[in-house]
Scaffold this active site. Structure first.
Site, short mmCIF file in Angstrom:
data_model
loop_
_atom_site.label_atom_id
_atom_site.label_comp_id
_atom_site.label_asym_id
_atom_site.label_seq_id
_atom_site.Cartn_x
_atom_site.Cartn_y
_atom_site.Cartn_z
N ARG A 549 0.54 -1.03 0.29
CA ARG A 549 -0.04 -0.45 -0.01
C ARG A 549 1.04 1.24 -0.39
O ARG A 549 2.04 1.35 0.65
CB ARG A 549 -1.18 0.87 0.95
N SER A 610 7.26 -5.09 7.77
CA SER A 610 6.91 -5.94 8.16
C SER A 610 7.23 -7.57 8.77
O SER A 610 7.09 -8.75 8.07
CB SER A 610 5.59 -5.75 8.47
N ASP A 664 5.99 -2.75 11.58
CA ASP A 664 4.18 -2.81 11.37
C ASP A 664 3.44 -3.18 13.02
O ASP A 664 2.51 -2.37 13.01
CB ASP A 664 3.33 -3.94 11.12
#
Length: 924
Positions: A549, A610, A664
């Site tokens: 994203r 992450s 994350d």
């Protein structure tokens, strides 16, 4: 029509006179018979009213709100499962009350699915009238003598004989082997039995007899025995229907609907005892004067009125009363009666069946009625046959209305628009009256057209079914033991959880000191949580799986505004070269900037990455190892921010200001910290699992400085990689670990996170199938397929509260041969695996919050934990189990769990915003 009085002349009296004058002509006689029989006609509307009224009575009784007027009992039988077909062994059966004043002893051998059927050995004993009407001790002593006589004639080993007791009278069962007689029926009136446990009375009699060692395992009524003895077909038989001397039905009800049981899982067989149904509003209009006369002459006037219109004990008597009435009116037999015709019980059920036969009925009418001292005239035989047919047709229709109520109940309780079910039928009426079955079937189709009902005749009057109840009870007990043994290692007690908490504290301390530890305790260079004053526009990148994203995050006084775009990362890119991966990421960023009109602007950028990294600065992160299916080359051991900046350089005329690399978990903490300044821990429980928290800088040896705080990325998925969790690891965990892409690594994560829980469940299901506990022991290729059992199935299955529909849907979609027992056991497996995961996660959180409390020298700590991840958010019980575990292990910490909204995107922007705020403060 005139009213029917008492039976009239007694046996042995002279034949009444036969007046010849004034008799109706033959053509008139047919019309008069038809006029008389019109009383027995039942309309569709009347049948529907009976169906609806009986259904209402059933549902009220299930709730424990039975009206005295309805008297439908809905008695739980404590039979919790139908046969699988795998049952094996030898069983003794005693039947009492199934066939009038007689009892039957059987030796039943069950051979399972593959074995050849062995016919049961049986012997019937007629019960003397003085016993039927005597004392209870006489009756049960007689039964014990019959058992001994049977076993003497059929020598068997006198060791641990298991007996199923078929006792076909209304009883209140409080267990599979505990049953109190409510009232005698079928002509029995033995004293001292009503209100007593009939199993104990039988046991006492067997002990008095003393010849054999017999264990009475189960008490079963004949209806349940009929259902349980049904041969397994395409699906289980879940309704039993008896029309014998009396009538009754049973069916498999959802246990949660039976108020008397206080159970919320599984099914239980309920005996309806519908013979006592007595709603005068709906039965009154269909009762004839003959029914009223029969009722008054019976042993129990006013009781069992529904049964008296259907049961075989009464059908012959109804025919007799009609024939006597027609003879008195001069319509039959030349107006003559006979002492036999006027004697109660002279026309038995078998006579009615013989007279009704289409092929030989007329001849039987002559023989039977002549034996009763009657002379038949022309057309008498046809008219008698018509009487028999009408009485039996009404009985079948009324029985169908009652069965339709049961089918509707099943349909409602299982919330199915259509119902496919097998009904096991038994009793003399079915065996001797082919027309009864056909009328029943036609009427059921008329009343419940949406139900696909197949009728399966009982093979041996229910004896095999009684043995099957005993065998099923043994199977369920054995399977329960195996299931509990299998799941026992997943049941963690407080002591075990405290040990995990202590071990994690020790591993945390070692990691912070730079010593060898399974917890890396990586500094993130995030030195503060948000204070709410952060403002501005920030870019965020979120890379943690196959979807990537790019976000624009605007922090304003009015709140946070987020615009994001999702881009996919093809597998060939995720597992190709590092240059190819980061070029693809930059291409996505450029596309996003163009779409949002940001081209040429250099906004501060936070990069949520992450994967396990060792950060050496806020904008420097060394990739330690790929996880989650990524394996891009030339990345491990390198600074991923540098790799991103190099890709930006290769894409000329693009300027990006990479301020921070963010895990994350840290992003989740920061996202929640913007809303709650007490949030000092981040927790991820999704595909993987990790945690971070704010540590005192003086405890972090890898970073200079003695004052202030720093967020530590624990990378706790690797906790236990040093073997410290070995005592909690099961053989199923080992199987999952060995089949993974990183055997021996991320052991804590493999016991907690969504990527692995479904696989643990699958391995347990495979084991339980191999030992015959699940799916009838039938191995399927589907269950052998890795990752076929998704972790989301656990959430769906454990969310299922109604009829285990989700379990059934999921397992049937996987092609597994499912039974009701299987659905329950799969639910238990899922619960055990997810509960352990939540408890281990809770033990980890408890270790962290206790560390924060002790760091600050506080007696009590109030702290918030920001949480993200699909397992935590979507599983119905995971979050509450984590909370409960933390409360138990860290009682001096008040822990508030906050679900993060877009921690990886919004959080990355907030890390960047906080860094900019601190940098500006330093410059000032």
């Amino acid at each position: 029509m005139e009213s029917i009085g008492p039976a009239g002349l007694q046996p042995g009296e002279r034949v009444l006179g036969c007046p010849q004058e004034g008799l109706p002509l033959p053509s008139d006689r047919s019309e008069l018979v038809q006029e008389c029989l019109q009383q027995f006609k039942v309309t569709r509307t009347q049948l529907q009213q009976i169906q609806a009224s009986l259904l209402d009575s059933m549902e009220q009784a299930l709730k424990g709100q039975a009206s005295p007027a309805s008297t439908v009992r809905m008695l739980p039988t404590y039979v919790g499962s139908t046969p699988h077909g795998t049952e094996q062994g030898n069983f003794l059966v005693l039947e009492l009350g199934a066939t009038g004043a007689s009892l039957r002893v059987l030796w039943v051998t069950l051979t399972g699915i593959k074995g050849h059927r062995v016919e049961p050995r049986s012997q019937e004993f007629v019960i003397p009238e003085e016993v039927v009407l005597g004392t209870g001790q006489q009756l049960f002593d007689f039964a014990a003598c019959c058992l001994s006589e049977f076993l003497d004639a059929h020598p068997v080993e006198n060791q641990g004989l298991q007996l199923g007791f078929s006792f076909s009278f209304p009883c209140h069962q409080t267990g599979l082997d505990r049953s109190t007689l409510i009232s005698w029926t079928k002509g029995f009136r033995c004293s001292g039995v009503e209100g007593q446990d009939v199993v104990q009375l039988l046991r006492d009699a067997i002990q008095r007899q003393g010849a054999y060692s017999i264990d009475v395992v189960a008490v079963v009524n004949d209806t349940v025995g009929t259902m349980m003895g049904c041969e397994p077909g395409t699906g289980p038989c879940e309704i039993g229907l008896i029309v014998d001397t009396g009538t009754n039905a049973c069916y498999m009800e959802e246990a949660r609907h039976v108020a008397a049981l206080d159970e919320d899982r599984g099914r239980t067989c309920v005996s309806i005892e519908w013979g006592s149904f007595d709603n005068d509003r709906v039965l009154g209009p269909v009762m004839t004067t003959f029914d009223h006369a029969l009722d008054q002459e019976s042993l129990n006037p006013g009781a069992q009125r529904f049964e008296k219109m259907i049961g075989g004990l009464y059908l012959g008597e109804l025919v007799r009363l009609v024939l006597a009435h027609l003879a008195r009116r001069g319509i039959l037999f030349g107006g003559c009666t006979s002492p036999a015709l006027l004697s109660q019980g002279s026309i038995r059920l078998e006579y009615v069946a013989m007279m009704e036969s289409p092929s030989t009925g007329a001849a039987h009418v002559h023989t039977i009625l002549q034996d009763l001292g009657l002379s038949l005239e022309a057309s008498d035989a046809e008219l008698v046959q018509r009487v028999c047919a009408v009485v039996c047709t009404r009985a079948a229709q009324l029985c169908a209305a009652a069965l339709a109520a049961v089918l509707t109940r099943l349909q409602h309780s299982r919330e199915q628009q259509t119902l496919q079910v097998a009904v096991a039928t038994g009793g003399q009426v079915f065996e001797r009256h082919p027309r009864f079955h056909s009328v029943l079937q036609e009427t059921v189709m008329l009343l419940v057209p949406e139900c696909d009902v197949s009728f399966i005749p009982s093979v041996d009057g229910g004896g095999r079914g009684v043995a099957m109840v005993t065998a099923v009870a043994a199977r369920l007990a054995a399977h329960r033991r195996l299931l509990e043994e299998t799941l026992a290692p997943f049941q963690l007690n407080t002591k075990q959880l405290e040990a995990v908490q202590v071990q994690m504290r020790e591993a945390m301390a070692k990691g912070l000191r730079g010593e060898t530890s399974s917890l890396r305790m990586l500094p993130t260079y995030v030195r503060a949580t948000p204070d709410g004053s952060e403002r501005g526009d920030f870019l965020a990148l979120d890379l943690g799986g196959t979807n990537f994203r790019v976000l624009l995050v605007r922090l304003t006084e009015g709140g946070v505004q987020i615009i994001n775009q999702v881009y996919s990362i093809p597998e060939c890119v995720a597992q190709g070269s590092g240059q190819q991966l980061f070029d693809h990421i930059v291409d996505c960023i450029v596309d996003f900037q163009q779409r949002q009109g940001l081209s040429g602007q250099s906004l501060p950028l936070g990069f949520t990455f992450s994967f396990p990294c060792k950060q050496v600065g806020l904008d420097q992160g060394i990739l330690l190892s790929w996880t989650k299916g990524f394996n891009a080359s030339d990345c491990e051991g390198h600074d991923v921010v540098h790799l991103l900046r190099e890709a930006i350089k290769r894409r000329q005329a693009v300027e990006l200001n990479v301020v921070a690399i963010v895990n994350d978990t840290v992003g989740t903490m920061m996202s929640c910290g913007y809303e709650d300044p007490r949030c000092e821990m981040g927790l991820i429980v999704g595909t993987g699992t990790n945690a971070c928290y704010m540590e005192e800088l003086q405890n972090v040896v890898d970073v200079a400085g003695e004052s202030g705080q720093m967020c530590i990325n624990m990378e706790w998925g690797a906790f236990g990689d040093d073997g410290s969790l070995g005592m909690l690891s099961t053989c199923f965990d080992t199987s999952v670990d060995q089949a993974s892409i990183n055997p021996g690594k991320q052991r804590f994560e493999k016991m907690i996170s969504g990527m692995y829980l479904g696989e643990i469940v699958r391995h347990i299901l495979l084991h339980l199938t191999s030992v015959g506990v699940l799916f009838r022991g039938q191995q399927t290729q589907c269950l052998q397929t890795r990752d076929i059992f998704k972790t989301k199935f656990l959430s769906e299955i454990e969310s299922d509260s109604l009829a285990l529909r989700q379990v059934r849907t999921i397992l049937e979609d996987l092609g597994l041969p499912l039974t009701s027992d299987d659905a329950l056991m799969v639910l238990e497996v899922c619960q055990a695996v997810s509960r352990r995961a939540a408890q281990l996660c809770g033990a980890g959180v408890a270790a962290v919050v206790e560390k924060i409390r002790e760091n600050r020298g506080l007696e009590e700590l109030t702290v918030s934990v920001g949480v993200d991840g699909t397992l935590y958010k979507l599983h119905p019980h995971f979050s509450s189990l984590v909370t409960a575990t933390v409360q138990e292990l860290a009682p001096r910490c008040k822990v508030i769990f906050l679900q993060s909204e877009d921690g990886s995107g919004k959080g990355a922007a907030l890390v960047t915003a906080v860094a900019c705020r601190l940098a500006q403060k330093t410059r000032v």
